[in-house]
Design an enzyme around this catalytic site. Structure first.
Site, PDB file in Angstrom:
ATOM      1  N   SER A   7       0.839  -1.201   0.000  1.00 54.71           N
ATOM      2  CA  SER A   7       0.000   0.000   0.000  1.00 54.71           C
ATOM      3  C   SER A   7       0.869   1.244   0.000  1.00 54.71           C
ATOM      4  CB  SER A   7      -0.906   0.018   1.232  1.00 54.71           C
ATOM      5  OG  SER A   7      -1.414   1.328   1.395  1.00 54.71           O
ATOM      6  N   HIS A  32      -1.273  -1.205  -4.239  1.00 55.88           N
ATOM      7  CA  HIS A  32      -2.544  -0.847  -3.601  1.00 55.88           C
ATOM      8  C   HIS A  32      -2.567   0.663  -3.365  1.00 55.88           C
ATOM      9  CE1 HIS A  32      -6.081  -1.838  -1.090  1.00 55.88           C
ATOM     10  NE2 HIS A  32      -5.632  -0.904  -0.250  1.00 55.88           N
ATOM     11  N   ASP A  34      -4.646   3.743  -1.813  1.00 53.54           N
ATOM     12  CA  ASP A  34      -5.709   4.088  -0.868  1.00 53.54           C
ATOM     13  C   ASP A  34      -6.205   5.504  -1.105  1.00 53.54           C
ATOM     14  OD1 ASP A  34      -6.032   1.765   0.877  1.00 53.54           O
ATOM     15  OD2 ASP A  34      -3.922   2.108   1.372  1.00 53.54           O
ATOM     16  N   MET A  36      -8.775   8.381  -0.199  1.00 51.31           N
ATOM     17  CA  MET A  36      -9.644   8.804   0.905  1.00 51.31           C
ATOM     18  C   MET A  36     -10.132  10.224   0.644  1.00 51.31           C
ATOM     19  SD  MET A  36      -7.465   7.363   4.125  1.00 51.31           S
ATOM     20  CE  MET A  36      -6.593   5.782   4.040  1.00 51.31           C
ATOM     21  N   HIS A  65      -8.293   1.355  -3.938  1.00 50.21           N
ATOM     22  CA  HIS A  65      -9.228   1.150  -2.833  1.00 50.21           C
ATOM     23  C   HIS A  65      -9.886   2.492  -2.551  1.00 50.21           C
ATOM     24  CE1 HIS A  65      -9.593   0.060   1.742  1.00 50.21           C
ATOM     25  NE2 HIS A  65     -10.771   0.234   1.170  1.00 50.21           N
ATOM     26  N   MET A  67     -12.022   4.772  -0.610  1.00 50.66           N
ATOM     27  CA  MET A  67     -12.724   5.041   0.643  1.00 50.66           C
ATOM     28  C   MET A  67     -13.377   6.400   0.486  1.00 50.66           C
ATOM     29  SD  MET A  67      -9.685   3.542   3.012  1.00 50.66           S
ATOM     30  CE  MET A  67      -8.556   3.505   1.614  1.00 50.66           C
ATOM     31  N   MET A 137     -11.783  -5.820   5.080  1.00 45.32           N
ATOM     32  CA  MET A 137     -10.959  -4.939   5.918  1.00 45.32           C
ATOM     33  C   MET A 137     -10.645  -5.627   7.244  1.00 45.32           C
ATOM     34  SD  MET A 137     -10.366  -2.181   4.162  1.00 45.32           S
ATOM     35  CE  MET A 137      -9.462  -1.356   5.476  1.00 45.32           C
ATOM     36  N   ASP A 171      -6.926  -6.393   4.035  1.00 43.08           N
ATOM     37  CA  ASP A 171      -6.250  -5.098   4.117  1.00 43.08           C
ATOM     38  C   ASP A 171      -6.266  -4.569   5.544  1.00 43.08           C
ATOM     39  OD1 ASP A 171      -5.240  -2.578   3.638  1.00 43.08           O
ATOM     40  OD2 ASP A 171      -6.939  -1.895   2.423  1.00 43.08           O
TER      41      ASP A 171
HETATM   42  C1  DX5 Z   1      -6.403   1.608   5.608  1.00 47.60           C
HETATM   43  C2  DX5 Z   1      -5.891   1.266   4.234  1.00 47.60           C
HETATM   44  C3  DX5 Z   1      -4.839   0.230   4.197  1.00 47.60           C
HETATM   45  C4  DX5 Z   1      -3.569   0.594   4.908  1.00 47.60           C
HETATM   46  C5  DX5 Z   1      -2.781  -0.649   5.157  1.00 47.60           C
HETATM   47  O1  DX5 Z   1      -7.489   2.458   5.479  1.00 47.60           O
HETATM   48  O2  DX5 Z   1      -6.969   0.781   3.443  1.00 47.60           O
HETATM   49  O3  DX5 Z   1      -4.552  -0.141   2.861  1.00 47.60           O
HETATM   50  O4  DX5 Z   1      -2.779   1.511   4.230  1.00 47.60           O
HETATM   51  O5  DX5 Z   1      -1.666  -0.298   5.926  1.00 47.60           O
HETATM   52  P1  DX5 Z   1      -1.035  -1.296   6.973  1.00 47.60           P
HETATM   53  O6  DX5 Z   1      -0.566  -2.493   6.219  1.00 47.60           O
HETATM   54  O7  DX5 Z   1       0.059  -0.493   7.574  1.00 47.60           O
HETATM   55  O8  DX5 Z   1      -2.122  -1.659   7.963  1.00 47.60           O
HETATM   56 ZN    ZN Z   2      -6.516  -0.122   1.481  1.00 49.28          ZN
END
Ligand code: DX5
Ligand code: ZN
Length: 222
Positions: A7, A32, A34, A36, A65, A67, A137, A171
């Site tokens: 990620s 990956h 993320d 947000m 991903h 969010m 998750m 994840d």
């Molecule tokens: C959390 C993200 C994850 C996160 C994972 O909201 O969706 O992808 O970055 O990070 P680690 O592996 O550090 O938990």
């Molecule tokens: Zn993620």
């Protein structure tokens, strides 16, 4: 074979090109990303322009991903930016999941739904045969570096018991210690942020997760 998806959230943002190249060389299967929106989760990361730049600098599969509250609106900008797989959250307000899946398929993107640790899996039941992947998750979304929630492990098995045969991505808090448990339960794609980017030896970190998970594949004991 289990696929590893570092990620980018835990990378050094002042050196994205180097960080992406490092994990690609280190044997990562996917990247990956993320996304947000400061609304669905209390954090803000990046949008389509950054995904587009990354797409220009790697051959890895881009696993986005989302969010965010409005995946229907943002499906096209992220697809145009180069997202190969897109996960959107079943918990997004006012969501018509079928409509988002239709849109992703129309855009040539592999559709996936992400589900929080406390959301009932039954909400996915009518959608499962349309999904390439389910993102389970194992922390509450919003931040990297959180502690793995072990209570989610049986949910992976439950998803298989519901008849889902696609990819199951896990994840949050994945490292060489937690990976075997989720793989034994049926996970096929592992996201790892801090466990990979928090280690100066990215290839070593990826190998360690892969090696730890290998004996647990196909339901064998870890
Ligand atoms: C959390 C993200 C994850 C996160 C994972 O909201 O969706 O992808 O970055 O990070 P680690 O592996 O550090 O938990
Ligand atoms: Zn993620």
């Amino acid at each position: 074979m289990v696929r590893i998806a570092p990620s980018l959230l835990s990378a050094d943002f002042t050196n994205l090109r180097g960080e992406v190249a490092d994990v690609e060389k280190g044997g990562a299967d996917l990247l990956h990303l993320d996304v947000m929106d400061g609304n669905f989760v209390p954090n803000i990361t990046f949008g389509p322009p950054l995904v587009k730049s990354i797409n220009g600098s790697t051959d890895m599969i881009l696993d986005c991903h989302l969010m965010i509250e409005d995946p229907l609106f943002y499906a096209k900008p992220f697809a145009d930016a180069g997202a190969d797989w897109i996960s959107f959250h079943i918990e997004a307000s006012g969501l018509d999941a079928d409509q988002v899946i239709d849109r992703l398929l129309e855009l040539g993107v592999k559709p996936s739904i992400a589900i929080n640790p406390d959301t009932t899996l039954y909400r996915l039941k009518p959608l499962l045969d349309r999904l390439y992947m389910v993102l389970v998750m194992s922390v509450f979304p919003g931040f990297g570096g959180q502690k793995f929630i072990p209570e989610v492990v049986p949910r992976i098995k439950e998803l298989r018991d519901l008849g889902f045969e696609g990819e199951i991505e896990v994840d949050g808090g994945i490292d060489a210690v937690t990976a075997p448990h989720v793989v034994e339960a049926g996970a096929t794609v592992l996201v790892a942020g801090s466990a990979v980017f928090g280690n100066p030896d990215r290839a070593g970190a990826i190998d360690a997760i892969r090696a730890a998970a290998a004996p647990a594949e196909n339901g064998a004991e870890a």
